[in-house]
Design a protein around this motif. Structure first.
Motif, PDB file in Angstrom:
ATOM      1  N   SER A   1       7.676  -1.246   3.479  1.00 59.17           N
ATOM      2  CA  SER A   1       7.130   0.470   3.698  1.00 59.17           C
ATOM      3  C   SER A   1       5.656   0.783   3.028  1.00 59.17           C
ATOM      4  O   SER A   1       5.180   0.081   1.637  1.00 59.17           O
ATOM      5  N   PRO A   2       4.554   1.174   3.149  1.00 60.52           N
ATOM      6  CA  PRO A   2       3.990   1.701   2.859  1.00 60.52           C
ATOM      7  C   PRO A   2       3.891   3.197   1.725  1.00 60.52           C
ATOM      8  O   PRO A   2       2.763   2.944   1.440  1.00 60.52           O
ATOM      9  N   LEU A   3       4.725   3.146   1.980  1.00 58.51           N
ATOM     10  CA  LEU A   3       4.936   4.426   1.024  1.00 58.51           C
ATOM     11  C   LEU A   3       6.751   4.653   0.134  1.00 58.51           C
ATOM     12  O   LEU A   3       7.721   3.702   0.332  1.00 58.51           O
TER      13      LEU A   3
ATOM     14  N   GLY B   1      11.252   1.561   1.668  1.00 56.55           N
ATOM     15  CA  GLY B   1      11.845   1.578   3.548  1.00 56.55           C
ATOM     16  C   GLY B   1      12.223   3.875   3.676  1.00 56.55           C
ATOM     17  O   GLY B   1      12.581   4.061   4.465  1.00 56.55           O
ATOM     18  N   LEU B   2      11.229   4.244   2.703  1.00 58.44           N
ATOM     19  CA  LEU B   2      10.835   5.647   2.940  1.00 58.44           C
ATOM     20  C   LEU B   2      10.208   5.961   4.173  1.00 58.44           C
ATOM     21  O   LEU B   2      10.785   6.420   4.776  1.00 58.44           O
ATOM     22  N   LEU B   3       9.093   5.198   4.417  1.00 58.85           N
ATOM     23  CA  LEU B   3       8.641   5.114   6.069  1.00 58.85           C
ATOM     24  C   LEU B   3       8.408   3.634   6.319  1.00 58.85           C
ATOM     25  O   LEU B   3       8.562   2.633   5.539  1.00 58.85           O
TER      26      LEU B   3
ATOM     27  N   LYS C   1       0.869   8.934   8.469  1.00 55.77           N
ATOM     28  CA  LYS C   1      -0.235   9.409   9.108  1.00 55.77           C
ATOM     29  C   LYS C   1      -0.687  10.036   8.082  1.00 55.77           C
ATOM     30  O   LYS C   1      -0.151  10.400   7.602  1.00 55.77           O
ATOM     31  N   ALA C   2      -2.371   9.673   8.538  1.00 47.55           N
ATOM     32  CA  ALA C   2      -2.893  11.581   7.583  1.00 47.55           C
ATOM     33  C   ALA C   2      -1.576  12.737   7.158  1.00 47.55           C
ATOM     34  O   ALA C   2      -1.858  13.325   8.294  1.00 47.55           O
ATOM     35  N   GLY C   3      -2.019  13.493   6.035  1.00 39.89           N
ATOM     36  CA  GLY C   3      -1.617  14.168   6.008  1.00 39.89           C
ATOM     37  C   GLY C   3      -1.477  15.120   4.423  1.00 39.89           C
ATOM     38  O   GLY C   3      -1.157  14.074   3.779  1.00 39.89           O
TER      39      GLY C   3
ATOM     40  N   ASN D   1      -6.045   7.859   4.641  1.00 36.38           N
ATOM     41  CA  ASN D   1      -5.950   6.407   5.299  1.00 36.38           C
ATOM     42  C   ASN D   1      -4.449   5.830   5.321  1.00 36.38           C
ATOM     43  O   ASN D   1      -3.740   5.420   4.351  1.00 36.38           O
ATOM     44  N   GLU D   2      -3.837   6.244   6.809  1.00 38.13           N
ATOM     45  CA  GLU D   2      -2.829   5.500   6.970  1.00 38.13           C
ATOM     46  C   GLU D   2      -2.629   4.268   6.966  1.00 38.13           C
ATOM     47  O   GLU D   2      -1.257   3.071   6.983  1.00 38.13           O
ATOM     48  N   THR D   3      -3.914   3.240   6.675  1.00 42.77           N
ATOM     49  CA  THR D   3      -3.625   1.393   6.597  1.00 42.77           C
ATOM     50  C   THR D   3      -3.011   1.531   5.150  1.00 42.77           C
ATOM     51  O   THR D   3      -3.354  -0.232   5.172  1.00 42.77           O
TER      52      THR D   3
END
Length: 118
Positions: free
Chosen positions: A6-8, A54-56, A62-64, A96-98
């Motif tokens: 997960s990225p988060l 696995g939150l996201l 996305k940016a926000g 930055n979503e990356t």
């Protein structure tokens, strides 16, 4: 097949016991509608290691502005402990979503702290 990262991520540690905070309910939300409305993206519980994988999924971020809400009162009540904070909200920006983002929470019945981890 390896699990998808997960990225988060988050990790909650119970500083009163020195152990991971297992079974703590949390919600992830994103600010939508031009900053007027929170949209819940996921509700989950921390695992035995105090993490919530696995939150996201990759591609979902996305940016926000995001918010993690931790049900600290419920966590402490299950342990027979009163707490000062009924919940903890951590609001943060993703520009930055990356990138990957880690939001740890150190928790006791009377205090908490958080920071951007790695």
């Amino acid at each position: 097949m390896e699990p998808v990262s997960s990225p988060l991520t988050t990790h909650v540690l119970d500083t009163a016991s020195g152990l991971p905070a297992q079974g703590l309910c949390l919600c992830l939300s994103r600010l939508e509608d031009h900053g007027q409305q929170w949209t819940e993206l996921r509700k989950s519980y921390t695992n035995p290691d105090g993490r919530c994988p696995g939150l996201l999924l990759p591609g979902q971020m996305k940016a926000g502005t995001y918010k993690l809400t931790f049900d600290t009162e419920g966590y402490w009540k299950k342990r027979g402990q009163d707490s000062f904070y009924p919940y903890v909200e951590v609001v943060f920006n993703i520009t930055n979503e990356t990138h990957k983002f880690h939001v740890p929470l150190l928790l006791s019945p009377w205090s908490y702290t958080t920071y951007r981890g790695s």
